[in-house]
Design a protein around this motif. Structure first.
Motif, PDB file in Angstrom:
ATOM      1  N   UNK A 104      67.836   9.698  88.497  1.00  0.00           N
ATOM      2  CA  UNK A 104      67.769   8.428  87.782  1.00  0.00           C
ATOM      3  C   UNK A 104      68.760   8.522  86.626  1.00  0.00           C
ATOM      4  N   UNK A 105      69.647   7.557  86.557  1.00  0.00           N
ATOM      5  CA  UNK A 105      70.676   7.546  85.528  1.00  0.00           C
ATOM      6  C   UNK A 105      70.283   6.579  84.419  1.00  0.00           C
ATOM      7  N   UNK A 106      70.330   7.071  83.179  1.00  0.00           N
ATOM      8  CA  UNK A 106      69.945   6.290  82.023  1.00  0.00           C
ATOM      9  C   UNK A 106      71.152   6.054  81.119  1.00  0.00           C
ATOM     10  N   UNK A 107      71.229   4.846  80.626  1.00  0.00           N
ATOM     11  CA  UNK A 107      72.250   4.518  79.646  1.00  0.00           C
ATOM     12  C   UNK A 107      71.707   4.779  78.245  1.00  0.00           C
ATOM     13  N   UNK A 108      72.542   5.360  77.404  1.00  0.00           N
ATOM     14  CA  UNK A 108      72.181   5.635  76.012  1.00  0.00           C
ATOM     15  C   UNK A 108      73.174   4.957  75.093  1.00  0.00           C
ATOM     16  N   UNK A 109      72.640   4.295  74.082  1.00  0.00           N
ATOM     17  CA  UNK A 109      73.475   3.620  73.089  1.00  0.00           C
ATOM     18  C   UNK A 109      73.088   4.149  71.715  1.00  0.00           C
TER      19      UNK A 109
ATOM     20  N   UNK B 230      89.249   7.182  70.040  1.00  0.00           N
ATOM     21  CA  UNK B 230      88.251   7.132  71.099  1.00  0.00           C
ATOM     22  C   UNK B 230      88.223   8.479  71.817  1.00  0.00           C
ATOM     23  N   UNK B 231      87.037   8.960  72.099  1.00  0.00           N
ATOM     24  CA  UNK B 231      86.924  10.241  72.793  1.00  0.00           C
ATOM     25  C   UNK B 231      85.874  10.151  73.884  1.00  0.00           C
ATOM     26  N   UNK B 232      86.030  10.987  74.888  1.00  0.00           N
ATOM     27  CA  UNK B 232      85.075  11.055  75.985  1.00  0.00           C
ATOM     28  C   UNK B 232      84.613  12.497  76.171  1.00  0.00           C
ATOM     29  N   UNK B 233      83.413  12.622  76.679  1.00  0.00           N
ATOM     30  CA  UNK B 233      82.861  13.934  76.983  1.00  0.00           C
ATOM     31  C   UNK B 233      82.170  13.874  78.346  1.00  0.00           C
ATOM     32  N   UNK B 234      82.272  14.969  79.083  1.00  0.00           N
ATOM     33  CA  UNK B 234      81.669  15.032  80.402  1.00  0.00           C
ATOM     34  C   UNK B 234      80.932  16.351  80.599  1.00  0.00           C
TER      35      UNK B 234
ATOM     36  N   UNK C  66      78.484   5.442  69.940  1.00  0.00           N
ATOM     37  CA  UNK C  66      78.574   6.177  71.198  1.00  0.00           C
ATOM     38  C   UNK C  66      77.760   5.455  72.276  1.00  0.00           C
ATOM     39  N   UNK C  67      78.356   5.335  73.441  1.00  0.00           N
ATOM     40  CA  UNK C  67      77.627   4.850  74.619  1.00  0.00           C
ATOM     41  C   UNK C  67      77.825   5.877  75.722  1.00  0.00           C
ATOM     42  N   UNK C  68      76.764   6.159  76.432  1.00  0.00           N
ATOM     43  CA  UNK C  68      76.899   7.197  77.444  1.00  0.00           C
ATOM     44  C   UNK C  68      75.819   7.151  78.486  1.00  0.00           C
ATOM     45  N   UNK C  69      75.871   8.159  79.343  1.00  0.00           N
ATOM     46  CA  UNK C  69      74.971   8.245  80.478  1.00  0.00           C
ATOM     47  C   UNK C  69      74.288   9.606  80.536  1.00  0.00           C
ATOM     48  N   UNK C  70      73.015   9.564  80.863  1.00  0.00           N
ATOM     49  CA  UNK C  70      72.221  10.751  81.116  1.00  0.00           C
ATOM     50  C   UNK C  70      71.610  10.599  82.503  1.00  0.00           C
ATOM     51  N   UNK C  71      71.121  11.703  83.025  1.00  0.00           N
ATOM     52  CA  UNK C  71      70.414  11.618  84.298  1.00  0.00           C
ATOM     53  C   UNK C  71      69.241  12.589  84.302  1.00  0.00           C
ATOM     54  N   UNK C  72      68.283  12.274  85.163  1.00  0.00           N
ATOM     55  CA  UNK C  72      67.081  13.091  85.220  1.00  0.00           C
ATOM     56  C   UNK C  72      66.537  13.094  86.640  1.00  0.00           C
TER      57      UNK C  72
ATOM     58  N   UNK D  76      62.652  18.103  85.832  1.00  0.00           N
ATOM     59  CA  UNK D  76      63.726  18.676  85.022  1.00  0.00           C
ATOM     60  C   UNK D  76      63.980  17.821  83.785  1.00  0.00           C
ATOM     61  N   UNK D  77      64.620  18.452  82.810  1.00  0.00           N
ATOM     62  CA  UNK D  77      64.953  17.728  81.584  1.00  0.00           C
ATOM     63  C   UNK D  77      66.098  16.748  81.831  1.00  0.00           C
ATOM     64  N   UNK D  78      66.098  15.703  81.054  1.00  0.00           N
ATOM     65  CA  UNK D  78      67.204  14.750  81.102  1.00  0.00           C
ATOM     66  C   UNK D  78      68.464  15.449  80.612  1.00  0.00           C
ATOM     67  N   UNK D  79      69.556  15.255  81.325  1.00  0.00           N
ATOM     68  CA  UNK D  79      70.801  15.926  80.956  1.00  0.00           C
ATOM     69  C   UNK D  79      71.909  14.902  80.698  1.00  0.00           C
TER      70      UNK D  79
END
Length: 121
Positions: free
Chosen positions: A98-103, A61-65, A33-39, A43-46
Motif C-alpha cells: 500500500x503506497x501512502x502519500x506524505x505531505x 529542489x531535491x529528490x531522494x529515493x 516536502x511531498x513524498x511516498x511511503x509504502x507498507x 512490516x514498518x512503513x518505509x
C-alpha cells in the motif's frame, strides 16, 4: 481541514509500469516536502521517494529515493497544484504494497489513505 488523496494504484505484471498521483488540498500552506511511503502487512512503513521544494533550507529542489527503487521510480511535483507523482517502472513483485502519500507543511505531516499496488510475477 487538509485532504491528501492518492490515485493510480492497481494490478500490474512484473516489468510493467504504474503512475501514482497525490493531491493535497484545503487549508494548507508552506508545503515543503511531498513524498511516498509504502507498507506491507507485518512490516514498518518505509520511505520510497520524496521531493523537496528547498524553501525551508534556501536550497534548490531535491529528490531522494530508497535504494531499492533507484533507477526505476521517478518522483515529480507540480508545486502550484500541491500535487506529487510517482512514476514506477520495471515493477517487481517486491514492490507490492500500500503506497501512502506524505505531505510536510511547516511542522505538520499529512497522510493520504493509501493506494494498493500489486505486482504479479
Amino acid at each position: 481541514q487538509v485532504q491528501v488523496v492518492e490515485s493510480g494504484g492497481g494490478l500490474v505484471q512484473a516489468g510493467g509500469s504504474l503512475r501514482l498521483s497525490c493531491v493535497a488540498s484545503g487549508r494548507i500552506s508552506s508545503v515543503n516536502v511531498m513524498g511516498w511511503y509504502r507498507q506491507v502487512p507485518g512490516k514498518q512503513r518505509e520511505a520510497v521517494a520524496a521531493i523537496s521544494s528547498g524553501i525551508s533550507t534556501n536550497s534548490g529542489i531535491s529528490t531522494n529515493y530508497a535504494d531499492s527503487v533507484k533507477g526505476r521510480f521517478t518522483v515529480s511535483r507540480d508545486f502550484a497544484k500541491n500535487t506529487v507523482y510517482l512514476q514506477m517502472n520495471i515493477l517487481k513483485p517486491e514492490d507490492t504494497a500500500v503506497y501512502y502519500c506524505n505531505v510536510r507543511a511547516g511542522p505538520y505531516d499529512y497522510w493520504g489513505q493509501g493506494t494498493q499496488v500489486t505486482v504479479s510475477s
